[in-house]
Motif scaffolding. Structure first.
Motif, mmCIF file in Angstrom:
data_model
loop_
_atom_site.group_PDB
_atom_site.id
_atom_site.type_symbol
_atom_site.label_atom_id
_atom_site.label_comp_id
_atom_site.label_asym_id
_atom_site.label_seq_id
_atom_site.Cartn_x
_atom_site.Cartn_y
_atom_site.Cartn_z
ATOM 1 N N VAL A 88 -10.809 66.913 36.086
ATOM 2 C CA VAL A 88 -11.450 67.645 37.180
ATOM 3 C C VAL A 88 -10.446 67.949 38.282
ATOM 4 O O VAL A 88 -10.429 69.052 38.845
ATOM 5 N N ASP A 89 -9.583 67.000 38.580
ATOM 6 C CA ASP A 89 -8.562 67.231 39.598
ATOM 7 C C ASP A 89 -7.641 68.385 39.198
ATOM 8 O O ASP A 89 -7.272 69.212 40.046
ATOM 9 N N ARG A 90 -7.303 68.465 37.909
ATOM 10 C CA ARG A 90 -6.438 69.550 37.444
ATOM 11 C C ARG A 90 -7.130 70.915 37.614
ATOM 12 O O ARG A 90 -6.503 71.886 38.027
ATOM 13 N N ILE A 91 -8.418 70.968 37.305
ATOM 14 C CA ILE A 91 -9.156 72.227 37.462
ATOM 15 C C ILE A 91 -9.239 72.616 38.929
ATOM 16 O O ILE A 91 -8.973 73.766 39.305
ATOM 17 N N VAL A 92 -9.623 71.654 39.781
ATOM 18 C CA VAL A 92 -9.737 71.937 41.218
ATOM 19 C C VAL A 92 -8.396 72.380 41.785
ATOM 20 O O VAL A 92 -8.316 73.357 42.540
ATOM 21 N N LYS A 110 -23.571 47.560 37.817
ATOM 22 C CA LYS A 110 -23.718 48.082 36.454
ATOM 23 C C LYS A 110 -23.564 49.596 36.407
ATOM 24 O O LYS A 110 -22.824 50.122 35.578
ATOM 25 N N VAL A 111 -24.243 50.316 37.284
ATOM 26 C CA VAL A 111 -24.134 51.775 37.274
ATOM 27 C C VAL A 111 -22.706 52.197 37.601
ATOM 28 O O VAL A 111 -22.123 53.054 36.936
ATOM 29 N N ARG A 112 -22.109 51.598 38.627
ATOM 30 C CA ARG A 112 -20.768 52.011 39.040
ATOM 31 C C ARG A 112 -19.726 51.722 37.975
ATOM 32 O O ARG A 112 -18.682 52.393 37.914
ATOM 33 N N ASP A 113 -19.972 50.726 37.117
ATOM 34 C CA ASP A 113 -18.987 50.382 36.094
ATOM 35 C C ASP A 113 -18.714 51.540 35.151
ATOM 36 O O ASP A 113 -17.592 51.695 34.652
ATOM 37 N N THR A 114 -19.728 52.356 34.870
ATOM 38 C CA THR A 114 -19.578 53.501 33.971
ATOM 39 C C THR A 114 -19.430 54.810 34.711
ATOM 40 O O THR A 114 -18.624 55.668 34.329
ATOM 41 N N TYR A 115 -20.164 54.975 35.817
ATOM 42 C CA TYR A 115 -20.289 56.301 36.440
ATOM 43 C C TYR A 115 -19.396 56.518 37.652
ATOM 44 O O TYR A 115 -19.519 57.542 38.332
ATOM 45 N N TRP A 116 -18.473 55.581 37.908
ATOM 46 C CA TRP A 116 -17.578 55.747 39.049
ATOM 47 C C TRP A 116 -16.788 57.060 39.023
ATOM 48 O O TRP A 116 -16.479 57.616 40.095
ATOM 49 N N PRO A 117 -16.440 57.630 37.829
ATOM 50 C CA PRO A 117 -15.713 58.908 37.870
ATOM 51 C C PRO A 117 -16.489 60.026 38.556
ATOM 52 O O PRO A 117 -15.886 60.918 39.169
ATOM 53 N N HIS A 118 -17.822 60.016 38.462
ATOM 54 C CA HIS A 118 -18.603 61.038 39.152
ATOM 55 C C HIS A 118 -18.388 60.955 40.661
ATOM 56 O O HIS A 118 -18.319 61.983 41.350
ATOM 57 N N LYS A 119 -18.308 59.746 41.181
ATOM 58 C CA LYS A 119 -18.068 59.581 42.619
ATOM 59 C C LYS A 119 -16.690 60.123 42.995
ATOM 60 O O LYS A 119 -16.545 60.842 43.997
ATOM 61 N N LYS A 120 -15.691 59.798 42.183
ATOM 62 C CA LYS A 120 -14.339 60.288 42.459
ATOM 63 C C LYS A 120 -14.280 61.810 42.407
ATOM 64 O O LYS A 120 -13.634 62.452 43.248
ATOM 65 N N ASN A 121 -14.951 62.389 41.423
ATOM 66 C CA ASN A 121 -14.928 63.853 41.302
ATOM 67 C C ASN A 121 -15.648 64.518 42.471
ATOM 68 O O ASN A 121 -15.200 65.555 42.975
ATOM 69 N N PHE A 122 -16.762 63.932 42.907
ATOM 70 C CA PHE A 122 -17.465 64.476 44.070
ATOM 71 C C PHE A 122 -16.577 64.404 45.306
ATOM 72 O O PHE A 122 -16.500 65.366 46.092
ATOM 73 N N GLU A 123 -15.893 63.293 45.494
ATOM 74 C CA GLU A 123 -15.005 63.152 46.639
ATOM 75 C C GLU A 123 -13.886 64.191 46.590
ATOM 76 O O GLU A 123 -13.509 64.764 47.627
ATOM 77 N N ARG A 124 -13.384 64.449 45.381
ATOM 78 C CA ARG A 124 -12.318 65.458 45.244
ATOM 79 C C ARG A 124 -12.834 66.846 45.620
ATOM 80 O O ARG A 124 -12.176 67.607 46.345
ATOM 81 N N LEU A 125 -14.007 67.178 45.141
ATOM 82 C CA LEU A 125 -14.595 68.476 45.480
ATOM 83 C C LEU A 125 -14.869 68.588 46.977
ATOM 84 O O LEU A 125 -14.613 69.630 47.593
ATOM 85 N N ASN A 126 -15.381 67.518 47.552
ATOM 86 C CA ASN A 126 -15.791 67.550 48.950
ATOM 87 C C ASN A 126 -14.612 67.723 49.893
ATOM 88 O O ASN A 126 -14.785 68.202 51.022
ATOM 89 N N THR A 127 -13.434 67.322 49.468
ATOM 90 C CA THR A 127 -12.253 67.483 50.312
ATOM 91 C C THR A 127 -11.537 68.807 50.063
ATOM 92 O O THR A 127 -10.552 69.111 50.743
#
Length: 253
Positions: A88-92, A129-146
């Motif tokens: 996602v970072d490469r696309i952005v 438990k949720v963050r263990d698998t889905y943390w990349p979504h948070k990182k991608n949202f943060e990348r988009l938001n900046t």
């Protein structure tokens, strides 16, 4: 109609986006690793770029993106962890490298865990438990938001390959779960918040076809969904199952 670039057009969601985009008359280009996986009957109607998103140079990807009015990214899996974040970072970064006037409207794919849980100030991705698998979504949202891109982040629950209900029937919400959350939820400790979040997931199991339709319906620059996380849920009273999706009445609570 738009000059549309679809990344990951051979995946579960990408196939629906591709088919609907062609049916709607868009001028479609696709970026895939293996063109042989594209439907034979559609290949002559699209422009195909054979590229590995995991290794393509930012400048090379930017050259492909240039000239398109809209981009829909269906590539990558959250279970790939850091590789998904890097993709996602490469696309952005590739879109950012273009002059502002050349940048397309962009859709990216996240998940319901990155949406706000009502007015609680918390998100599913922050829960144990949720963050263990889905943390990349948070990182991608943060990348988009900046970034300064005209992005939208689709955040469904699990998706299933079932007939579309039609987006007019779905509950759609910006930045928050598209389901009701009780007022007391903000006072719950994390283990109970996790149970609450998990109990809402069946309402957010939606067909791939509806997710594709929603993205294709919002390709105009700076529209109401611009720079928002977008959640989807079934009509009130319906729940889904991941493996054998079927609508059924919701139990009284």
């Amino acid at each position: 109609m738009k000059r549309l670039l679809i990344l990951g057009a051979t995946g579960s969601l990408g196939r629906h986006v591709l088919q609907q985009a062609i049916a709607a008359g868009h001028q479609v280009s696709v970026l895939v690793r293996n063109p042989a996986r594209l439907p034979q009957d559609l290949r002559s109607r699209i422009t195909v770029h054979q590229v590995d998103l995991g290794s393509v140079a930012i400048s090379a990807l930017a050259d492909i993106i240039r000239g398109h009015e809209a981009l829909i990214n269906c590539a990558g899996l959250v279970t790939e962890g850091r590789a998904f974040v890097d993709l996602v970072d490469r696309i952005v970064s590739s879109v950012e490298s273009l002059a502002p006037a050349e940048r397309p409207t962009c859709w990216f794919l996240g998940g319901a865990a990155v949406l706000d849980i009502g007015q609680t100030g918390r998100r599913g991705v922050e829960l144990p438990k949720v963050r263990d698998t889905y943390w990349p979504h948070k990182k991608n949202f943060e990348r988009l938001n900046t970034s300064s891109l005209d992005w939208r982040l689709l955040c469904p629950g699990p998706m299933v390959d079932q007939p579309a209900l039609g987006i007019a029937r779905l509950r759609i919400a910006a930045d928050q779960l598209p389901v009701s959350v009780p007022a007391f939820a903000g006072r719950l400790p994390s283990p109970l918040m996790l149970l609450l979040f998990a109990s809402k997931v069946p309402q957010m199991i939606v067909p791939y076809a509806d997710a594709a339709s929603l993205m294709l319906a919002h390709l105009e620059p700076r529209d109401a969904m611009s720079r928002h996380r977008v959640g989807l849920a079934l009509p009130v009273g319906m729940r889904g199952k991941k493996d054998t999706w079927a609508a059924k009445p919701r139990s009284a609570t």
